[in-house]
Design a protein around this motif. Structure first.
Motif, PDB file in Angstrom:
ATOM      1  N   ASP A  42      99.665 -54.672  23.807  1.00  0.00           N
ATOM      2  CA  ASP A  42     101.107 -54.871  23.678  1.00  0.00           C
ATOM      3  C   ASP A  42     101.696 -55.440  24.964  1.00  0.00           C
ATOM      4  N   VAL A  43     101.269 -54.894  26.087  1.00  0.00           N
ATOM      5  CA  VAL A  43     101.808 -55.340  27.370  1.00  0.00           C
ATOM      6  C   VAL A  43     101.311 -56.742  27.708  1.00  0.00           C
ATOM      7  N   VAL A  44     100.014 -56.965  27.537  1.00  0.00           N
ATOM      8  CA  VAL A  44      99.425 -58.257  27.876  1.00  0.00           C
ATOM      9  C   VAL A  44      99.993 -59.358  26.986  1.00  0.00           C
ATOM     10  N   GLY A  45     100.182 -59.061  25.712  1.00  0.00           N
ATOM     11  CA  GLY A  45     100.729 -60.067  24.809  1.00  0.00           C
ATOM     12  C   GLY A  45     102.115 -60.531  25.211  1.00  0.00           C
ATOM     13  N   ALA A  46     102.860 -59.646  25.881  1.00  0.00           N
ATOM     14  CA  ALA A  46     104.203 -59.997  26.322  1.00  0.00           C
ATOM     15  C   ALA A  46     104.231 -60.606  27.717  1.00  0.00           C
ATOM     16  N   ASP A  47     103.137 -60.439  28.474  1.00  0.00           N
ATOM     17  CA  ASP A  47     103.134 -60.903  29.876  1.00  0.00           C
ATOM     18  C   ASP A  47     101.705 -61.196  30.291  1.00  0.00           C
ATOM     19  N   LEU A  48     101.195 -62.346  29.861  1.00  0.00           N
ATOM     20  CA  LEU A  48      99.796 -62.671  30.097  1.00  0.00           C
ATOM     21  C   LEU A  48      99.469 -62.740  31.579  1.00  0.00           C
ATOM     22  N   ILE A  94     103.130 -52.701  34.880  1.00  0.00           N
ATOM     23  CA  ILE A  94     103.116 -51.276  34.560  1.00  0.00           C
ATOM     24  C   ILE A  94     101.693 -50.777  34.317  1.00  0.00           C
ATOM     25  N   LEU A  95     100.781 -51.687  33.968  1.00  0.00           N
ATOM     26  CA  LEU A  95      99.391 -51.284  33.765  1.00  0.00           C
ATOM     27  C   LEU A  95      98.726 -50.889  35.082  1.00  0.00           C
ATOM     28  N   VAL A  98     104.590 -49.100  40.886  1.00  0.00           N
ATOM     29  CA  VAL A  98     104.959 -48.720  39.529  1.00  0.00           C
ATOM     30  C   VAL A  98     105.069 -47.206  39.515  1.00  0.00           C
ATOM     31  N   VAL A  99     106.216 -46.705  39.074  1.00  0.00           N
ATOM     32  CA  VAL A  99     106.450 -45.258  39.005  1.00  0.00           C
ATOM     33  C   VAL A  99     107.031 -44.928  37.632  1.00  0.00           C
TER      34      VAL A  99
END
Length: 363
Positions: A231-237, A245-246, A336-337
């Protein structure tokens, strides 16, 4: 005990690809072989079963397999190993129609992915992670790279694979400590995005640490962690914003790995790193005590460390290593927190006193 159902997670992007988790992995690999296609099969020691299976399947399609064994763990991610693989590709006449396949943990998928990204400015790759850390973290997302004496993953490229394929039976032979280390990345996904992961682990930590005790639970945890990353990668390759955030817990973790000359397991370092940033966020007024304590409780329940030995004497080295983190901007540290469960945010340029206090809390 019946086999768990296979799960397929789609990673959006250009190109997009699927992550297959479950039985039937080698059937998926067969789709990437064809008569005359050269395949560089990059593997780490001790993966004889998956390597033999992958070779047989690919050769059955008419592909010509060129097997190469690289050093284990982070020893694979060096400029010297990389140069050796480039030489092999050159001698074997690999073209843009050919393929790189990785079989092993996260280090070999990072390395092989970088080989694929850089040979002829990009050839296809398929990743077969055989470790928990590999399938939930390194193999998914298209980030590839090697280490240098100055830091981890400072040299690399974004190069999405054509597929990620994992048969959970490949994980059954992992040493328990290595499997538990991989759970740090799974729990990270629970903290930043999917609290059900935490609930599943907290319900029975013992079963969560043994993929043979409950294969269906193992597949569920893996699939949920992969879905978070997808989900995260698909939005921000290319890690422009959201994807950072990862890296929850990774700024401190990478510093520990560098200072310890990569003798620490990555997941162990991430576990301590997550407690460090939880302590930092708590002291900055962002995170409540209950969630800070939950970090320690769930990590401890599965056998992960929550402290780093060495005390104040190690702080200067750790602080210097964090300054070279990829998220830093100039002299500004960025972390990232969490400001709540599944509510990640960024903390920029925290006061040095807060940093030292958070370090003291995990020492």
């Amino acid at each position: 005990m019946s086999a768990p159902a296979a799960r397929t997670i789609e990673v959006l992007g250009e190109p997009g690809y699927d992550v297959h988790v479950g039985p039937g992995a080698l059937d998926k690999l067969a789709r990437h072989g064809r008569p005359g296609r050269r395949v560089l099969l990059v593997a780490q020691p001790g993966r004889e079963g998956p390597v033999a299976g992958a070779s047989s399947v690919l050769e059955g399609t008419g592909a010509r397999v060129v097997p190469v064994t690289v050093p284990d763990a982070e020893g694979a991610k060096t400029a010297e190993v990389l140069a050796g693989l480039w030489s092999t590709l050159g001698r074997e006449g690999f073209t843009r129609n050919d393929l790189v396949v990785a079989v092993g943990g996260g280090a070999v998928t990072d390395l092989a992915g970088f080989v694929a990204a850089t040979w002829l400015r990009g050839v296809d790759s398929v990743l077969l992670p055989t470790s928990l850390l590999g399938v939930v973290d390194a193999a998914v997302g298209g980030k590839t790279g090697i280490n240098t004496p100055e830091g981890k993953n400072l040299v690399g490229a974004f190069h999405p694979p054509r597929a990620v394929i994992c048969d959970p039976t490949w994980l059954a032979g992992m040493a328990r400590a290595d499997y538990v280390s991989g759970l740090a990345e799974v729990l990270k996904c629970g903290l930043i995005a999917d609290p059900v992961i935490l609930e599943l682990v907290e319900a029975d930590p013992g079963r969560a640490t043994d993929p043979t005790a409950d294969p269906a639970l193992a597949v569920e945890l893996i699939a949920r962690a992969v879905q978070v990353k997808a989900d995260v990668v698909g939005a921000d390759l290319r890690e422009a914003s959201l994807r950072e955030i990862l890296n929850y817990g990774h700024t401190f973790a990478h510093a520990v790995e560098l200072v310890e000359d990569y003798t620490w397991r990555h997941g162990d370092a991430v576990a301590v790193g997550m407690v460090f940033v939880a302590e930092l966020a708590h002291r900055a007024g962002l995170l409540d005590r209950a969630l800070l304590d939950r970090h320690r409780t769930v990590l401890t329940a599965v056998g992960l460390p929550t402290s780093y030995p060495g005390g104040a004497a190690r702080w200067p080295d750790l602080r210097a290593a964090m300054a070279r983190d990829k998220k830093a901007r100039g002299d500004t540290l960025r972390f990232v927190v969490l400001e709540g469960l599944a509510r990640p945010t960024r903390l920029e340029a925290p006061d040095e006193g807060l940093l030292r206090a958070a370090h003291a809390a995990v020492s």
